[in-house]
Every structure is written in C-alpha cells, then in structure tokens.
Design a protein around this motif. Sequence first.
Motif, short mmCIF file in Angstrom:
data_model
loop_
_atom_site.label_atom_id
_atom_site.label_comp_id
_atom_site.label_asym_id
_atom_site.label_seq_id
_atom_site.Cartn_x
_atom_site.Cartn_y
_atom_site.Cartn_z
N LEU A 10 -3.42 14.25 -23.90
CA LEU A 10 -3.76 14.86 -22.57
C LEU A 10 -2.55 16.28 -22.53
O LEU A 10 -1.42 16.36 -23.33
CB LEU A 10 -3.12 13.97 -21.52
N PRO A 11 -2.96 17.17 -21.65
CA PRO A 11 -2.24 18.45 -21.36
C PRO A 11 -1.01 17.77 -20.79
O PRO A 11 -0.71 16.62 -20.08
CB PRO A 11 -2.86 19.13 -20.36
N PRO A 12 0.42 18.28 -21.02
CA PRO A 12 1.67 17.91 -20.64
C PRO A 12 1.63 17.37 -19.14
O PRO A 12 2.08 16.48 -18.64
CB PRO A 12 2.66 19.03 -20.75
N LYS A 13 0.97 18.38 -18.18
CA LYS A 13 1.12 17.82 -16.72
C LYS A 13 0.27 16.66 -16.38
O LYS A 13 0.62 15.82 -15.53
CB LYS A 13 0.63 19.13 -15.76
N ALA A 14 -0.80 16.51 -16.92
CA ALA A 14 -1.88 15.43 -16.73
C ALA A 14 -1.25 14.34 -17.69
O ALA A 14 -1.09 13.10 -16.67
CB ALA A 14 -3.14 15.69 -17.55
N ALA A 15 -0.19 14.06 -18.60
CA ALA A 15 0.35 13.06 -19.05
C ALA A 15 1.43 12.54 -18.15
O ALA A 15 1.68 11.30 -17.80
CB ALA A 15 0.72 13.38 -20.54
N HIS A 16 2.12 13.71 -17.75
CA HIS A 16 3.14 13.51 -16.51
C HIS A 16 2.72 12.72 -15.48
O HIS A 16 3.32 11.73 -14.73
CB HIS A 16 3.78 14.65 -16.09
N TYR A 17 1.67 13.17 -15.10
CA TYR A 17 0.95 12.52 -13.91
C TYR A 17 0.69 11.03 -14.16
O TYR A 17 0.90 10.06 -13.26
CB TYR A 17 -0.41 12.91 -13.39
N LYS A 170 -2.31 -12.13 -2.03
CA LYS A 170 -3.46 -13.06 -1.85
C LYS A 170 -4.80 -12.61 -2.12
O LYS A 170 -5.60 -13.49 -2.59
CB LYS A 170 -3.61 -13.09 -0.15
N ARG A 171 -5.08 -11.18 -2.42
CA ARG A 171 -6.36 -11.01 -2.58
C ARG A 171 -6.47 -10.58 -4.30
O ARG A 171 -7.15 -9.80 -4.58
CB ARG A 171 -6.93 -9.98 -1.92
N ARG A 172 -4.95 -10.39 -4.74
CA ARG A 172 -4.83 -9.79 -6.09
C ARG A 172 -5.26 -8.32 -6.11
O ARG A 172 -5.80 -8.11 -7.03
CB ARG A 172 -5.49 -10.94 -7.09
N LEU A 173 -4.74 -7.63 -5.34
CA LEU A 173 -4.91 -6.07 -5.13
C LEU A 173 -3.74 -5.50 -5.39
O LEU A 173 -2.82 -5.67 -4.93
CB LEU A 173 -5.73 -5.89 -3.68
N LEU A 174 -4.13 -4.34 -6.24
CA LEU A 174 -3.01 -3.30 -6.56
C LEU A 174 -3.50 -2.04 -5.98
O LEU A 174 -4.94 -1.59 -6.27
CB LEU A 174 -2.45 -3.22 -7.87
N ARG A 175 -2.60 -1.01 -5.36
CA ARG A 175 -3.29 0.20 -5.02
C ARG A 175 -2.29 1.37 -5.58
O ARG A 175 -1.36 1.69 -5.03
CB ARG A 175 -3.13 0.45 -3.75
N PRO A 176 -2.50 1.61 -6.90
CA PRO A 176 -1.62 2.47 -7.76
C PRO A 176 -1.45 3.84 -7.28
O PRO A 176 -0.61 4.53 -7.74
CB PRO A 176 -2.22 2.20 -9.27
N LEU A 177 -2.35 4.39 -6.42
CA LEU A 177 -2.39 5.79 -6.24
C LEU A 177 -1.88 6.29 -4.80
O LEU A 177 -1.98 7.16 -4.30
CB LEU A 177 -3.65 6.23 -6.25
N LEU A 178 -1.19 5.06 -4.17
CA LEU A 178 -0.62 5.39 -2.80
C LEU A 178 0.25 6.38 -2.51
O LEU A 178 0.38 7.02 -1.50
CB LEU A 178 -0.20 4.03 -2.27
N ALA A 179 1.11 6.81 -3.59
CA ALA A 179 2.04 7.95 -3.36
C ALA A 179 1.27 9.05 -4.28
O ALA A 179 2.27 10.05 -4.17
CB ALA A 179 3.07 7.49 -4.40
N SER A 180 0.36 9.17 -4.42
CA SER A 180 -0.48 10.50 -4.91
C SER A 180 -1.38 11.16 -4.17
O SER A 180 -2.49 10.56 -3.51
CB SER A 180 -1.40 9.92 -6.27
N PRO A 181 -0.94 12.34 -3.58
CA PRO A 181 -1.94 13.03 -2.45
C PRO A 181 -3.26 13.25 -3.42
O PRO A 181 -3.33 13.48 -4.55
CB PRO A 181 -1.15 14.40 -2.39
N ARG A 182 -4.50 13.58 -2.77
CA ARG A 182 -5.62 13.84 -3.23
C ARG A 182 -5.80 15.02 -3.91
O ARG A 182 -6.40 15.15 -5.10
CB ARG A 182 -6.51 13.62 -2.04
N ARG A 183 -4.84 15.96 -3.65
CA ARG A 183 -4.95 17.41 -4.44
C ARG A 183 -4.26 17.29 -5.71
O ARG A 183 -4.70 17.85 -6.64
CB ARG A 183 -4.09 18.35 -3.43
N ASP A 184 -3.29 16.14 -5.91
CA ASP A 184 -2.87 15.88 -7.26
C ASP A 184 -3.83 15.19 -8.05
O ASP A 184 -3.84 15.36 -9.27
CB ASP A 184 -1.56 15.08 -7.18
N LEU A 185 -4.75 14.46 -7.56
CA LEU A 185 -5.61 13.65 -8.23
C LEU A 185 -6.88 14.69 -8.91
O LEU A 185 -7.24 14.63 -9.78
CB LEU A 185 -6.56 12.70 -7.19
N GLN A 186 -6.76 15.65 -7.80
CA GLN A 186 -8.18 16.73 -8.18
C GLN A 186 -7.44 17.43 -9.34
O GLN A 186 -8.31 17.87 -10.33
CB GLN A 186 -8.47 17.52 -6.93
#
Length: 342
Positions: A10-17, A170-186
Amino acid sequence: MPPPRSLQDLPPKAAHYCLGVERFIRDELRADLSGARVLVAFSGGLDSTALLLSMRYLAGRLDLDLRAAHLDHGLRSESAAQAEACAAFCEKHSVSLYRHRLELDPTSKGLEERARSARYTFLEKVREETGASWILTAHQADDLVEDVLLRLVRGTGWPELGGMPGRDEKRRLLRPLLASPRRDLQVFLEQIDANWLEDTSNVSLEHRRNRFRHQVVPLLEKENPNLSEAVHRLWSLARWDEDFWREMGESAVPANNRDGSILLAAEELAAAPRALRLRRFKAALEALGPGQPLMRNLLNLDQAFLERRTGSTIQFPGGKIAEVKRHVVCFSRTPDSATYND
C-alpha cells in the motif's frame, strides 16, 4: 490494474490508515482479533468497502480469516446488479461472500426498521454458520455524530447519549471505523484506486437520519469544524462511565420474583446518590426485556419516589411499569404481574 496484495504494497498513507484501524480495535474496542474469523457486513458502499479492504490488508498481519456477507433487501431496481457487483468485488480480493435476497414490501409501515432487523438477523445467521467470532459493521465517525444528535432529540439519557457502542458483546458486533471520518475513508479508497457503489437512498430527505446528515450536521460543523472530534470525546466518556458502573457491579439487579417482577428496596434507594439510584432503576427495567427506559420517565419515577407518592406508577416503553410502594419500588411488564403487597 490489479489491487495491492498486502499491507506492505500500500501507499504509506493508506497503510498508516489501516494500522490506525487496527489500533482503534485493539486499544479502544479492546478486541483481540489475532487468528480470529470475522464477518464483514458488506453493502458495496464507500463505508463498507473501506472496512472490507482495511481488514483485507490487515488479515496477514493479524492472521485473520476474513469473510463478507451481503443482504439484498430487494427494495430498489438496481439492488440485484449491486449484489452482483459485490460478489465480483469480493472475488477480485479473494474474500468469501455470503449472499441472500429478501422481498420486502416497499409500501409497508416501519419498512426501515424491518429492513434493519432483517439485516442483523441475516448477519447473525451467517456468523453462527461460519463460526465467526465477530460481525464487523462499517459505522464511521460521521454516523456517530448523527446517532448522538438523534439520541439527543429523542431524549436519551446518559451514558447512551454518547452514541452507539463500538463493541456489542451480546450481538457479537464490532464497529472498527467509529473513529474514522467518512472523508478519511474516501481518501483511503482513492489512494488504492478502489471503486465503490453509491446508495441513492442516502440522498432522500424522507428519512430523518438523512435530514440530519444533509441539513443539521453541516450547520453544526459551521459552528464547530471539529464536531466529529468533540463527539468522539463524548463517546469515550460514555464508554468509560459504562465500564466503571459495570466494574462496580451496579448494573446488577435482584432476581425476578416468581411473578416476573423486580423489587428494589426503598431504604437502599433512599441512601443512594441520585446517579446511582437512576442507574438501578434503569438496570431493573432493562432486565425485564426490550424497551428503552427513557430519561424523562426515569426522572419522573425518581421524583415520585423522593416524594414518597405511594401507589404512583410510571409507564415505560415495552409494556413495562414501575410502581412506588411503601417499602419497595416494583418493576413489572404488566399491571397484573405486580402482586407484591406490604
């Protein structure tokens, strides 16, 4: 052009993400995914695509067995084509995909809630069949902002006002992106030249969440450009409070009586600080089953208790009631189940 094969490609910034996502899972969600089998809820949209690929590139580092699941609700004309696109995407990235199609009536009442319920039922079914430890959903930081605001409008109390949990045992759910703004995902997806599908339903102002997303949140961000960071701090405070009460054992309530009611002793309640008393009320109500104990109702109950208004009853969602008696506060699901007399 073939996609990058590993985290090192990956590009360095993508790997860092991706490493930031791993750090959030480990440090804030306190989940150890090493060697685990996980199931990603994959719609093909920007958020779930970023989640699937970030976990795909962490798979080698964490020794993950990564699977994906896609539910076609059958509500849009393009949904079948999108399901096929999801299948092709997963095949391209060597991820096993589990698919199912529903036929929901788009004109029926409560459609949004029924679709949501069907989605989680499907995900849990696949999780059990595959033996996955966790279901991963792609809720991200912007979703958390909207969720907190919606909870505020509904009158939700603390700590639930802090927003959706990042880890739901209880539902065995994880939300790994809760600290990631949508703009960072894009930005992450653009850096690795990944495509995603656009959900046209996210534009419609018919749903309240979309109205908050397109009308309310932009106004608040003009007042505070760091709104997402402020909400994340609130989320963290709420989680710490929940952990504290859990460790103190204050979420525990007496066992149900034979008639299904729960009794809390008035003498112990009177000696407790209000914050603790409200939490004990809330725990008793939650032990009776589904139905959110609204803060307004909890405060009304506490006031009736403080004023010793014996015989006062407060109704709660889910067909629950609380009755102030002489020596106890009695919690039950129906008036007929409260048979305790003193």
